[in-house]
Design a protein around this motif. Sequence first.
Motif, PDB file in Angstrom:
ATOM      1  N   GLU A 133       0.864  -1.105  -0.031  1.00 18.12           N
ATOM      2  CA  GLU A 133      -0.092  -0.189   0.014  1.00 18.12           C
ATOM      3  C   GLU A 133       0.697   1.304   0.010  1.00 18.12           C
ATOM      4  O   GLU A 133       0.406   2.293  -0.261  1.00 18.12           O
ATOM      5  CB  GLU A 133      -0.996   0.017   1.369  1.00 18.12           C
ATOM      6  N   LYS A 164       2.220   5.044   5.272  1.00 20.52           N
ATOM      7  CA  LYS A 164       0.790   4.838   4.833  1.00 20.52           C
ATOM      8  C   LYS A 164      -0.226   5.787   5.539  1.00 20.52           C
ATOM      9  O   LYS A 164      -0.958   6.465   4.803  1.00 20.52           O
ATOM     10  CB  LYS A 164       0.222   3.289   5.481  1.00 20.52           C
ATOM     11  N   GLU A 184      -2.534   8.234   3.140  1.00 20.45           N
ATOM     12  CA  GLU A 184      -3.986   8.106   3.340  1.00 20.45           C
ATOM     13  C   GLU A 184      -4.642   9.532   3.474  1.00 20.45           C
ATOM     14  O   GLU A 184      -5.855   9.677   3.063  1.00 20.45           O
ATOM     15  CB  GLU A 184      -4.412   7.355   4.570  1.00 20.45           C
ATOM     16  N   ASP A 225     -13.482   4.723  -6.934  1.00 16.32           N
ATOM     17  CA  ASP A 225     -14.263   3.785  -6.428  1.00 16.32           C
ATOM     18  C   ASP A 225     -15.523   3.809  -6.845  1.00 16.32           C
ATOM     19  O   ASP A 225     -16.359   2.855  -7.425  1.00 16.32           O
ATOM     20  CB  ASP A 225     -14.219   3.988  -4.924  1.00 16.32           C
ATOM     21  N   THR A 269     -15.595   9.069  -5.373  1.00 14.22           N
ATOM     22  CA  THR A 269     -14.520   8.538  -4.071  1.00 14.22           C
ATOM     23  C   THR A 269     -13.743   7.703  -4.828  1.00 14.22           C
ATOM     24  O   THR A 269     -13.619   7.368  -6.138  1.00 14.22           O
ATOM     25  CB  THR A 269     -15.504   7.592  -3.248  1.00 14.22           C
ATOM     26  N   TRP A 270     -12.697   7.371  -3.888  1.00 17.47           N
ATOM     27  CA  TRP A 270     -11.208   7.210  -4.701  1.00 17.47           C
ATOM     28  C   TRP A 270     -11.043   5.806  -4.095  1.00 17.47           C
ATOM     29  O   TRP A 270     -11.573   5.174  -2.998  1.00 17.47           O
ATOM     30  CB  TRP A 270     -10.026   7.837  -4.141  1.00 17.47           C
ATOM     31  N   LYS A 271     -10.322   4.930  -4.797  1.00 15.36           N
ATOM     32  CA  LYS A 271      -9.924   3.510  -4.358  1.00 15.36           C
ATOM     33  C   LYS A 271      -8.874   3.863  -3.220  1.00 15.36           C
ATOM     34  O   LYS A 271      -8.604   4.837  -2.986  1.00 15.36           O
ATOM     35  CB  LYS A 271      -9.239   2.781  -5.377  1.00 15.36           C
ATOM     36  N   GLU A 272      -8.889   2.475  -2.424  1.00 13.85           N
ATOM     37  CA  GLU A 272      -7.822   2.700  -1.392  1.00 13.85           C
ATOM     38  C   GLU A 272      -6.400   2.768  -2.066  1.00 13.85           C
ATOM     39  O   GLU A 272      -6.112   2.598  -3.044  1.00 13.85           O
ATOM     40  CB  GLU A 272      -7.952   1.457  -0.320  1.00 13.85           C
ATOM     41  N   LEU A 273      -5.448   2.762  -1.003  1.00 11.26           N
ATOM     42  CA  LEU A 273      -3.969   2.659  -1.497  1.00 11.26           C
ATOM     43  C   LEU A 273      -3.656   1.462  -2.082  1.00 11.26           C
ATOM     44  O   LEU A 273      -4.178   0.217  -1.605  1.00 11.26           O
ATOM     45  CB  LEU A 273      -3.124   2.962  -0.140  1.00 11.26           C
ATOM     46  N   TRP A 307      -3.794   2.504  -5.052  1.00 13.58           N
ATOM     47  CA  TRP A 307      -4.359   2.788  -6.381  1.00 13.58           C
ATOM     48  C   TRP A 307      -4.860   4.158  -6.645  1.00 13.58           C
ATOM     49  O   TRP A 307      -5.121   4.580  -7.663  1.00 13.58           O
ATOM     50  CB  TRP A 307      -5.274   1.573  -6.877  1.00 13.58           C
ATOM     51  N   LYS A 308      -5.401   4.608  -5.494  1.00 12.07           N
ATOM     52  CA  LYS A 308      -6.032   6.070  -5.623  1.00 12.07           C
ATOM     53  C   LYS A 308      -4.974   6.861  -6.337  1.00 12.07           C
ATOM     54  O   LYS A 308      -5.520   8.104  -6.663  1.00 12.07           O
ATOM     55  CB  LYS A 308      -6.565   6.413  -4.226  1.00 12.07           C
TER      56      LYS A 308
END
Length: 407
Positions: A82, A236, A240, A253, A261-265, A267-268
């Motif tokens: 991540e 991280k 974040e 997302d 909204t964004w993907k998680e780490l 990939w955002k």
Amino acid sequence: MNEIRKQFPILDQEVNGHPLVYLDSAATSQKPKQVLDVVRKYYDLDNSNVHRGVHTLGNRATDSYEGAREKIRKFINATSTEEIIYTRGTTTSLNTVASGYGRQNVQEGDEIVISYMEHHSNLIPWQQLAKEKGAVLKYFDLEEDGTITLDTVRATITDKTKIVAITMASNVLGTINPIKEIAQIAHEHGAIIVVDAAQAAPHMPIDVQDLDVDFLGFSGHKMCGPTGIGALYGKKALLENMEPIEYGGEMIDFVDLYDSTWKELPWKFEGGTPNIAGAIGLGAAIDFLTEIGLEKIAEHEHELVAYAITEMEKIEGLTIYGPKDPMKRCGLITFNLEGVHPHDLATVLDMNGIAIRAGHHCAQPLMKWLKVSATARASFYMYNSKEDIDALVKGLRQAKEYFNDVY
């Protein structure tokens, strides 16, 4: 050495009727057959986009792409994938931190501290951020040999400092900076540290947890990988809390008409179709470097630098910049030959099949500090030998004689 050299097909050629002596790895390294084969295999057998498809080619491409991310994580000892963001290279990595973190956290009157030895990629983003925010841009003073003392670090970083951005190894002076100690001092004042590892990652072991750095970027093409690919490491918790700087496919997302909204780490931070072949090739390059051993590469380069300094200092009128102690510098030597412009020198050497770099090396403030307009640079890697240095020294002597006769 001979076995390693055989892995690089490009080195087995003549340039201008002479065997190629490649001494420009600080600009870009050559690529071993292992990396070339992996990239070719992707395009021959697995070419597909990643993450989006459920078909076999897409799954194979995704597995290789994400597998390379894990190799990068292990290579620098990050705690999680991540924390590994794919970028185009060090420049993009540093700009991502300046824009994504800097704009959110730097206010008017805050301090950003860098050094005179920074590559433009680790200077201009902070320069522009300081101008935008009304922050104060400060520089670490350099010692005469191009090093930074911890006393200078302590005297420069204050409680107003928010960001310290520093190269791990200078692309001009070769200076290896005490990153772990600088990070500790920065953290004592509540600042974060951002590290340009473009010249370090190919040549020496890096442990981001031991160094306790907050962000670190490097480029694949300088470490036997393809061009156009690199990585940004970030803790991280910091990643974040950062906003993406590119929006579009891959990093989303959910998208509504008026909000998203964004993907998680991680990939955002990776909007758009990535450099899939480049990432897979970088993973293969890391395999190659790991198999040889970064400690062995560093040891070999220190031996080459020591030999080169000894031989080059025998040439009258030649000035070497940076630390004279080989253990304090990475595998490059920047120099000038009295009465010969670096570009003329590089041209003459090229006629003898010797490739070096000449110019300001994207470090114009450092050139001003050195009181020169340009320099020549010879940079070494695992595939170079003392015979290459002998060829360089011979070429320098011939150039000196030639220009002495001309002028």
